[in-house]
Design a protein around this motif. Structure first.
Motif, PDB file in Angstrom:
ATOM      1  N   ALA A   1      29.831  23.092  39.921  1.00  0.00           N
ATOM      2  CA  ALA A   1      30.230  23.272  41.321  1.00  0.00           C
ATOM      3  C   ALA A   1      31.663  23.782  41.420  1.00  0.00           C
ATOM      4  CB  ALA A   1      30.086  21.951  42.067  1.00  0.00           C
ATOM      5  N   ASN A   2      32.555  23.240  40.601  1.00  0.00           N
ATOM      6  CA  ASN A   2      33.946  23.695  40.609  1.00  0.00           C
ATOM      7  C   ASN A   2      34.063  25.155  40.158  1.00  0.00           C
ATOM      8  OD1 ASN A   2      34.974  21.235  41.484  1.00  0.00           O
ATOM      9  ND2 ASN A   2      35.256  20.453  39.396  1.00  0.00           N
ATOM     10  N   HIS A   3      33.225  25.529  39.185  1.00  0.00           N
ATOM     11  CA  HIS A   3      33.235  26.918  38.704  1.00  0.00           C
ATOM     12  C   HIS A   3      32.791  27.872  39.808  1.00  0.00           C
ATOM     13  CE1 HIS A   3      33.106  30.188  35.847  1.00  0.00           C
ATOM     14  NE2 HIS A   3      31.847  30.441  36.164  1.00  0.00           N
ATOM     15  N   GLN A   4      31.741  27.475  40.564  1.00  0.00           N
ATOM     16  CA  GLN A   4      31.257  28.305  41.661  1.00  0.00           C
ATOM     17  C   GLN A   4      32.309  28.432  42.763  1.00  0.00           C
ATOM     18  OE1 GLN A   4      27.537  26.672  42.951  1.00  0.00           O
ATOM     19  NE2 GLN A   4      26.448  27.239  41.077  1.00  0.00           N
ATOM     20  N   LYS A   5      32.989  27.307  43.047  1.00  0.00           N
ATOM     21  CA  LYS A   5      34.046  27.349  44.066  1.00  0.00           C
ATOM     22  C   LYS A   5      35.184  28.251  43.623  1.00  0.00           C
ATOM     23  CE  LYS A   5      33.162  22.769  46.020  1.00  0.00           C
ATOM     24  NZ  LYS A   5      33.693  21.378  46.195  1.00  0.00           N
ATOM     25  N   ALA A   6      35.508  28.206  42.332  1.00  0.00           N
ATOM     26  CA  ALA A   6      36.581  29.062  41.811  1.00  0.00           C
ATOM     27  C   ALA A   6      36.201  30.541  41.945  1.00  0.00           C
ATOM     28  CB  ALA A   6      36.853  28.712  40.348  1.00  0.00           C
ATOM     29  N   LEU A   7      34.941  30.860  41.671  1.00  0.00           N
ATOM     30  CA  LEU A   7      34.489  32.251  41.815  1.00  0.00           C
ATOM     31  C   LEU A   7      34.544  32.705  43.273  1.00  0.00           C
ATOM     32  CD1 LEU A   7      31.417  32.361  39.378  1.00  0.00           C
ATOM     33  CD2 LEU A   7      33.666  33.410  39.055  1.00  0.00           C
ATOM     34  N   LEU A   8      34.095  31.823  44.184  1.00  0.00           N
ATOM     35  CA  LEU A   8      34.133  32.171  45.599  1.00  0.00           C
ATOM     36  C   LEU A   8      35.570  32.364  46.081  1.00  0.00           C
ATOM     37  CD1 LEU A   8      31.409  29.735  47.013  1.00  0.00           C
ATOM     38  CD2 LEU A   8      31.248  32.228  46.821  1.00  0.00           C
ATOM     39  N   LEU A   9      36.461  31.476  45.622  1.00  0.00           N
ATOM     40  CA  LEU A   9      37.865  31.597  46.021  1.00  0.00           C
ATOM     41  C   LEU A   9      38.472  32.887  45.480  1.00  0.00           C
ATOM     42  CD1 LEU A   9      40.124  30.057  47.489  1.00  0.00           C
ATOM     43  CD2 LEU A   9      40.723  29.010  45.308  1.00  0.00           C
ATOM     44  N   LYS A  10      38.105  33.247  44.260  1.00  0.00           N
ATOM     45  CA  LYS A  10      38.599  34.490  43.676  1.00  0.00           C
ATOM     46  C   LYS A  10      38.106  35.696  44.465  1.00  0.00           C
ATOM     47  CE  LYS A  10      38.792  36.924  39.248  1.00  0.00           C
ATOM     48  NZ  LYS A  10      38.346  36.897  37.820  1.00  0.00           N
ATOM     49  N   GLU A  11      36.838  35.633  44.905  1.00  0.00           N
ATOM     50  CA  GLU A  11      36.269  36.724  45.690  1.00  0.00           C
ATOM     51  C   GLU A  11      36.951  36.844  47.049  1.00  0.00           C
ATOM     52  OE1 GLU A  11      33.868  39.914  46.703  1.00  0.00           O
ATOM     53  OE2 GLU A  11      34.177  38.955  44.760  1.00  0.00           O
ATOM     54  N   VAL A  12      37.245  35.695  47.667  1.00  0.00           N
ATOM     55  CA  VAL A  12      37.946  35.706  48.958  1.00  0.00           C
ATOM     56  C   VAL A  12      39.331  36.316  48.806  1.00  0.00           C
ATOM     57  CG1 VAL A  12      38.992  34.208  50.705  1.00  0.00           C
ATOM     58  CG2 VAL A  12      36.666  33.774  49.939  1.00  0.00           C
ATOM     59  N   HIS A  13      40.052  35.908  47.750  1.00  0.00           N
ATOM     60  CA  HIS A  13      41.385  36.467  47.505  1.00  0.00           C
ATOM     61  C   HIS A  13      41.312  37.980  47.294  1.00  0.00           C
ATOM     62  CE1 HIS A  13      43.193  32.383  46.060  1.00  0.00           C
ATOM     63  NE2 HIS A  13      43.049  32.459  47.361  1.00  0.00           N
ATOM     64  N   HIS A  14      40.278  38.417  46.575  1.00  0.00           N
ATOM     65  CA  HIS A  14      40.124  39.846  46.300  1.00  0.00           C
ATOM     66  C   HIS A  14      39.889  40.613  47.604  1.00  0.00           C
ATOM     67  CE1 HIS A  14      39.114  43.462  44.072  1.00  0.00           C
ATOM     68  NE2 HIS A  14      37.965  43.547  44.737  1.00  0.00           N
ATOM     69  N   ARG A  15      39.045  40.056  48.475  1.00  0.00           N
ATOM     70  CA  ARG A  15      38.750  40.743  49.735  1.00  0.00           C
ATOM     71  C   ARG A  15      39.970  40.749  50.653  1.00  0.00           C
ATOM     72  NH1 ARG A  15      32.516  40.113  51.614  1.00  0.00           N
ATOM     73  NH2 ARG A  15      31.571  40.446  49.571  1.00  0.00           N
ATOM     74  N   VAL A  16      40.677  39.640  50.688  1.00  0.00           N
ATOM     75  CA  VAL A  16      41.894  39.596  51.506  1.00  0.00           C
ATOM     76  C   VAL A  16      42.902  40.625  51.020  1.00  0.00           C
ATOM     77  CG1 VAL A  16      43.892  38.160  52.101  1.00  0.00           C
ATOM     78  CG2 VAL A  16      41.596  37.193  52.214  1.00  0.00           C
ATOM     79  N   LYS A  17      43.046  40.728  49.695  1.00  0.00           N
ATOM     80  CA  LYS A  17      43.973  41.703  49.118  1.00  0.00           C
ATOM     81  C   LYS A  17      43.570  43.122  49.500  1.00  0.00           C
ATOM     82  CE  LYS A  17      45.963  43.133  44.694  1.00  0.00           C
ATOM     83  NZ  LYS A  17      45.947  42.916  43.212  1.00  0.00           N
ATOM     84  N   ASN A  18      42.249  43.408  49.451  1.00  0.00           N
ATOM     85  CA  ASN A  18      41.774  44.745  49.823  1.00  0.00           C
ATOM     86  C   ASN A  18      42.055  45.038  51.295  1.00  0.00           C
ATOM     87  OD1 ASN A  18      40.851  45.275  47.262  1.00  0.00           O
ATOM     88  ND2 ASN A  18      38.729  44.681  47.687  1.00  0.00           N
ATOM     89  N   ASN A  19      41.813  44.039  52.147  1.00  0.00           N
ATOM     90  CA  ASN A  19      42.063  44.230  53.580  1.00  0.00           C
ATOM     91  C   ASN A  19      43.535  44.467  53.867  1.00  0.00           C
ATOM     92  OD1 ASN A  19      39.359  43.891  54.209  1.00  0.00           O
ATOM     93  ND2 ASN A  19      39.556  41.681  54.546  1.00  0.00           N
ATOM     94  N   LEU A  20      44.392  43.716  53.148  1.00  0.00           N
ATOM     95  CA  LEU A  20      45.844  43.917  53.320  1.00  0.00           C
ATOM     96  C   LEU A  20      46.264  45.300  52.851  1.00  0.00           C
ATOM     97  CD1 LEU A  20      47.247  40.434  52.196  1.00  0.00           C
ATOM     98  CD2 LEU A  20      47.157  41.369  54.517  1.00  0.00           C
ATOM     99  N   ASN A  21      45.648  45.790  51.789  1.00  0.00           N
ATOM    100  CA  ASN A  21      45.943  47.143  51.301  1.00  0.00           C
ATOM    101  C   ASN A  21      45.528  48.196  52.335  1.00  0.00           C
ATOM    102  OD1 ASN A  21      47.070  46.331  48.859  1.00  0.00           O
ATOM    103  ND2 ASN A  21      45.105  46.358  47.790  1.00  0.00           N
ATOM    104  N   VAL A  22      44.356  47.960  52.968  1.00  0.00           N
ATOM    105  CA  VAL A  22      43.880  48.895  54.009  1.00  0.00           C
ATOM    106  C   VAL A  22      44.854  48.918  55.179  1.00  0.00           C
ATOM    107  CG1 VAL A  22      42.076  49.315  55.713  1.00  0.00           C
ATOM    108  CG2 VAL A  22      41.465  48.713  53.365  1.00  0.00           C
ATOM    109  N   ILE A  23      45.273  47.710  55.602  1.00  0.00           N
ATOM    110  CA  ILE A  23      46.226  47.620  56.709  1.00  0.00           C
ATOM    111  C   ILE A  23      47.545  48.300  56.352  1.00  0.00           C
ATOM    112  CG2 ILE A  23      47.605  45.998  58.094  1.00  0.00           C
ATOM    113  CD1 ILE A  23      45.252  44.048  57.871  1.00  0.00           C
ATOM    114  N   ALA A  24      48.001  48.086  55.111  1.00  0.00           N
ATOM    115  CA  ALA A  24      49.253  48.709  54.673  1.00  0.00           C
ATOM    116  C   ALA A  24      49.119  50.221  54.670  1.00  0.00           C
ATOM    117  CB  ALA A  24      49.608  48.197  53.280  1.00  0.00           C
TER     118      ALA A  24
END
Length: 221
Positions: A195-218
């Motif tokens: 369960a912790n591994h799955q949460k870590a993957l989901l958190l990593k995916e969220v961070h990746h998407r947020v980073k992409n969105n911030l790059n688009v905004i920039a």
């Protein structure tokens, strides 16, 4: 005099803090630490009782256990090496209990603690190690019974087949319950780890998407 009292109180508080105040994320370290403290306290009580009853051989063994476990406790607190400290703990307690059983001709409560030692191995060691140590404990107990039978054939325990059978049966049942608990804890740990591994993957995916969105905004800015 007042300075001596304050110094004595400070030492007492430091010792209490050393023995009781342990906070750690690893539950095995905390549990093994508490095992050490409990056995030290039990042996301290036994020292007072055996001194009163003038059983000085028992007192010497119990004091040796206290000293060794105190240093093991200090080692565990500073190094956090669970496996190494568990080996020291199990070896010290096992040897002391067998010696007490031998010199008291099985007329001691140490037999009960021998039955509980296999559970300790299951809590802190790998299953293979636990099985090997448990087999050695049973062999040592059987050897002590045989020696007692040869040296003291009038001992009621060695003459009572039913009592010996009940002793062995109890030891096996306790170990089976320990195995069931071990497998249950192991399964729960694997589920939590997954369960912790799955949460870590989901958190990593969220961070990746947020980073992409911030790059688009920039880029738009």
């Amino acid at each position: 005099m007042l300075k001596y009292c304050f110094e004595h109180q400070r030492i007492h508080l430091q010792l209490t803090h050393f023995l009781l105040d342990l906070k750690h994320d690893d539950h095995k370290i905390v549990l093994l630490y508490r095992f050490h403290v409990v056995v030290i306290l039990v042996n301290l009580m036994a020292v007072f009782i055996d001194t009163f009853l003038q059983r000085y051989g028992n007192v010497f063994i119990e004091l040796a256990v206290i000293i060794i476990l105190f240093f093991s406790l200090f080692h565990l607190r500073n190094t956090e090496k669970v496996k190494q400290s568990a080996h020291i703990f199990i070896a010290t307690v096992s040897i002391a209990l067998f010696v007490l059983i031998y010199i008291n001709h099985f007329a001691t409560m140490s037999i009960v603690f021998i039955l509980l030692l296999p559970l300790t191995t299951l809590l802190f060691l790998e299953l293979k190690e636990s099985l090997v140590i448990t087999a050695l404990l049973f062999i040592a107990m059987a050897l002590l019974l045989y020696i007692e039978y040869l040296n003291n054939p009038g001992n009621p325990l060695t003459q009572n087949i039913q009592a010996l059978f009940n002793l062995a049966y109890t030891a096996v049942i306790i170990y089976i319950f320990g195995l069931l608990y071990h497998f249950s804890i192991l399964r729960t740990f694997k589920e939590l780890d997954s369960a912790n591994h799955q949460k870590a993957l989901l958190l990593k995916e969220v961070h990746h998407r947020v980073k992409n969105n911030l790059n688009v905004i920039a880029s738009i800015i």
